[in-house]
Design an enzyme around this catalytic site. Structure first.
Site, PDB file in Angstrom:
ATOM      1  N   GLU A 144       0.818  -1.221   0.000  1.00 53.03           N
ATOM      2  CA  GLU A 144       0.000   0.000   0.000  1.00 53.03           C
ATOM      3  C   GLU A 144       0.852   1.273   0.000  1.00 53.03           C
ATOM      4  OE1 GLU A 144      -2.749  -0.272   3.283  1.00 53.03           O
ATOM      5  OE2 GLU A 144      -4.053  -1.629   2.173  1.00 53.03           O
ATOM      6  N   GLU A 300      -6.325  -8.460  -0.036  1.00 53.44           N
ATOM      7  CA  GLU A 300      -6.625  -8.329   1.392  1.00 53.44           C
ATOM      8  C   GLU A 300      -8.086  -7.958   1.545  1.00 53.44           C
ATOM      9  OE1 GLU A 300      -4.302  -5.449   3.546  1.00 53.44           O
ATOM     10  OE2 GLU A 300      -2.415  -6.366   2.951  1.00 53.44           O
TER      11      GLU A 300
HETATM   12  C1  GLA Z   1      -3.948  -2.540   5.306  1.00 57.30           C
HETATM   13  C2  GLA Z   1      -2.595  -3.205   5.320  1.00 57.30           C
HETATM   14  C3  GLA Z   1      -2.545  -4.433   6.167  1.00 57.30           C
HETATM   15  C4  GLA Z   1      -3.327  -4.261   7.442  1.00 57.30           C
HETATM   16  C5  GLA Z   1      -4.733  -3.867   7.107  1.00 57.30           C
HETATM   17  C6  GLA Z   1      -5.614  -3.735   8.323  1.00 57.30           C
HETATM   18  O1  GLA Z   1      -4.713  -2.870   4.253  1.00 57.30           O
HETATM   19  O2  GLA Z   1      -2.147  -3.524   4.029  1.00 57.30           O
HETATM   20  O3  GLA Z   1      -1.190  -4.703   6.440  1.00 57.30           O
HETATM   21  O4  GLA Z   1      -2.738  -3.283   8.219  1.00 57.30           O
HETATM   22  O5  GLA Z   1      -4.714  -2.646   6.463  1.00 57.30           O
HETATM   23  O6  GLA Z   1      -6.940  -3.448   7.994  1.00 57.30           O
END
Ligand code: GLA
Length: 667
Positions: A144, A300
């Site tokens: 991210e 994710e």
């Molecule tokens: C983000 C991150 C993860 C985690 C999630 C928690 O998407 O990429 O590592 O911290 O948030 O919701």
């Protein structure tokens, strides 16, 4: 490619003796893939130049023994303490000039050459070790991308980049009209970073400078990403792919640019309020699918709740499954949960996971296991198939930035504006692509665009589209700026005036809603169409001046005197059979819904399935129709007999309970 179900697994958080219980439970749940190693830099390189991949090798072996494929995340979103202590220049600097402190993540300066060298080395070492390992199917670069650094190094890099963009200071000064407020630059080193508001001195910086800064951040991340891609590609076998986990509509950089270097795009979808909203959530999928115009990974998503919302409420029973199928319906090749098990300590102790710290499943584990069984049952239907849409919504980071810099109305949120077009179509179960304003538009019946920044390439494609018989909806604030965020010298919509058959005489930010009247077919000059309702404009209204050949569909009622009685919405039919609908106002939801319904009918756009009750979301991917219900039980009658591949039933009529899903093919 099979439909993958997966989770982020951080074996380094737990003693090795406990890993076996993890992978066994993963296999039992039907998981087929694990993501490992992102953020694990201090475990992979505990001291500078001393690498320890043994634990990762053992974790991968264990996963593979249990039938799990592995995705390695490069750990570069979490530089270790030895590095930030010895080389503080790798740290990001905030707008106040303060370097980040160690102890969280994403605290690196994306423009630091030293940091890039460290990243390249760890990525290369990992690729040498695992690049020919068949247990590893792909790579995720970093995590991210998001941090912006205002370091001296960033400033110098920005200045160098501007020099390459503009070639001369004269060109830059002209493009930004720097004589305004005496900004004229006589040396590249004078050019500042745009810092304002709480950290700066009140007045915002030049819109041209601000736009270029965002584009520079994009370039900096592109370079950062390529730096790792190059070394991975050099050592990885061709079957290993490379992706990055984007954050939906996050606008920190231009995702089209960064996606260009990836094999496919991935994204992280969260539901901070705990609940699905089909339009909002599906738009994120459509956006990500549009980054490369191909299927993506939902790499994710949350099992239960997140830990970072004001109220971290969990999804209801059934909602996690519905969300997973919605992702698949929109083109996901994988659904991966974040995370498998919480670390015993650390910032995300409260986040949802499949396994509790005691090593036993949480309640959501059973629901995710059901998804695992269903993916095994019905996953083959989606193999090689993607979504086919006849509507494209055009989207641009440059436009969003430019509008956000100068909203002119505090409530003019460019994303909400995009949503005002997406929602009425999503509600009708019309499949959409969300594409770059620079995308080729062949094959679409309807394109929705509001290109705030307009150049000949963007205008040319829209003109070509309409000349080919396409229907175009043109929104407010179109054709106002050039690529330097400078005002165009023509009236809006500038190069699109001819196809729109109208221009903007003046624009108004609205404090109060303004009534809008539909021109009845009797009063309109030509073309009888079903009646459109009256309603109102809010936030934004443009006084449209129709040109010969255009029809006025809606006018403003009593307003500020200037707008009264003027055209708000026009339509220009073209000899090609195409048509341009110029929506000069941000219409209230009901009116927008009615007008978009009217336009899609004229454009010959069909829903995925006709006659579905409200609250049933339907998508088609390949031969499979995915129907997802909201919270109210209802019955659904399909136009033909179908087999539901989840229940095994064959019927024409199906009962759907709350959050129920059917995956149907015609029999
Ligand atoms: C983000 C991150 C993860 C985690 C999630 C928690 O998407 O990429 O590592 O911290 O948030 O919701």
């Amino acid at each position: 490619m099979p439909l993958h179900l997966g989770a982020a697994w951080y074996p380094e958080h737990w003693p090795e003796a406990r890993w076996a219980e993890d992978v066994k439970l993963m296999r039992d749940a039907g998981l087929t893939v694990v993501r490992v190693a992102e953020f694990a830099w201090s475990s992979l390189e505990p001291r500078e130049g001393a690498f320890d991949f043994g634990w990762l090798e053992r974790a991968i072996a264990l996963a593979a023994d249990h039938g799990l494929a592995v995705v390695i995340g490069t750990p570069t979103a979490a530089p270790p303490a030895w590095m930030t202590q010895a080389y503080p220049d790798v740290l990001a600097v905030n707008a106040d000039g303060r370097p980040a402190t160690h102890g969280a993540r994403c605290h690196y300066d994306v423009t630091s050459e030293r940091y890039l060298a460290f990243c390249r080395r760890i990525a290369e070492k990992l690729a040498i070790c695992f690049g020919r390992d068949a247990r590893v199917i792909g790579w995720q670069i970093d995590n991210e991308y998001n941090t912006v650094s205002y370091s001296e190094g960033a400033r110098r890099a920005f200045q160098d980049w501007l020099r390459r963009c503009y070639g001369s200071l004269d060109a830059l000064n002209a493009a930004w009209a720097t004589a305004y407020w005496s900004q004229t630059y006589s040396d590249w080193s004078q050019i500042p970073l745009p810092i304002q508001g709480a950290h700066g001195f009140g007045q915002p910086h030049n819109p041209g400078l601000r736009l270029k800064w965002r584009q520079f951040i994009t370039e900096a991340y592109r370079r950062f990403q390529l730096n790792q891609i190059e070394v991975i590609r050099a050592h990885a076998m061709p079957s290993q792919w490379i992706t990055h986990n984007f954050m939906g509509f996050f606008d920190g950089f231009d995702h089209y640019v960064l996606s260009a270097d990836l094999d496919f795009a991935s994204w992280d979808q969260y539901y901070p309020a705990g609940h699905l909203d089909f339009a909002r959530d599906s738009a994120g999928h459509d956006l990500t699918r549009g980054f490369k115009r191909k299927n993506f990974w939902l790499i994710e998503t949350q099992p239960g709740s997140v830990n970072w919302a004001p109220i971290n409420s969990a999804q209801d029973r059934g909602e996690t499954r519905a969300a997973a199928w919605n992702a698949v319906a929109h083109g996901a090749e994988a659904v991966c949960y974040w995370q498998w098990r919480n670390a015993p300590n650390g910032q995300e102790q409260y986040h949802g996971s499949l396994i509790a710290p005691d090593g036993n499943p949480r309640p959501v584990y059973e629901e995710i296991s059901r998804i695992g069984r269903e993916f095994q049952q019905a996953g083959h239907l989606f193999d090689g198939a993607t979504v086919e849409a006849s509507v494209a919504l055009l989207h641009s980071y440059d436009d969003r930035w430019a509008l956000d810099f100068q909203r002119h109305h505090a409530d003019f949120d460019p994303l909400q504006y995009l949503g005002s077009f997406y929602r009425p179509l999503s509600r009708r179960n019309i499949a959409m692509d969300i594409l770059s304003t620079r995308a080729a538009l062949d094959g679409y019946k309807l394109v929705i665009a509001a290109p705030h920044i307009l150049d000949e390439a963007i205008a040319g494609e829209l003109i070509r589209f309409v000349a080919g018989g396409g229907h175009l909806v043109l929104g407010v604030r179109s054709g106002m700026k050039d690529g330097n965020n400078a005002l165009l010298r023509q009236r809006q919509p500038a190069l699109l005036q001819d196809i729109a058959g109208a221009h903007v005489e003046e624009y108004y930010a609205l404090r109060e809603p303004v009534p809008i009247h539909a021109v009845t077919s009797g009063r309109r000059k030509r073309g009888a169409t079903p009646a459109l309702p009256d309603g109102s404009a809010h936030i934004w209204a443009e006084w449209l001046v129709p040109h010969p050949g255009a029809q006025v569909l809606m006018t403003y009622g009593a307003a500020n005197g200037y707008l009264n009685g003027q055209a708000a919405v026009t339509m220009k039919p073209h000899a090609s059979g195409g048509c341009v609908y110029y929506l000069g106002a941000w219409l209230d939801d009901a009116l927008q819904d009615a007008l978009m319904g009217w336009i899609v009918a004229r454009a010959g756009v069909e829903p995925v399935l006709p006659g579905l009750p409200a609250g049933v979301h339907a998508m088609r991917r390949g031969e499979a129709y995915v129907l997802i219900n909201d919270t109210e039980a209802k019955s659904v009658t399909l136009p033909w007999r179908a087999k539901d591949h989840l229940s095994g039933r064959t019927a024409k009529r199906f009962m759907l309970g709350p959050w129920d899903v059917i995956v149907a093919t015609r029999v």
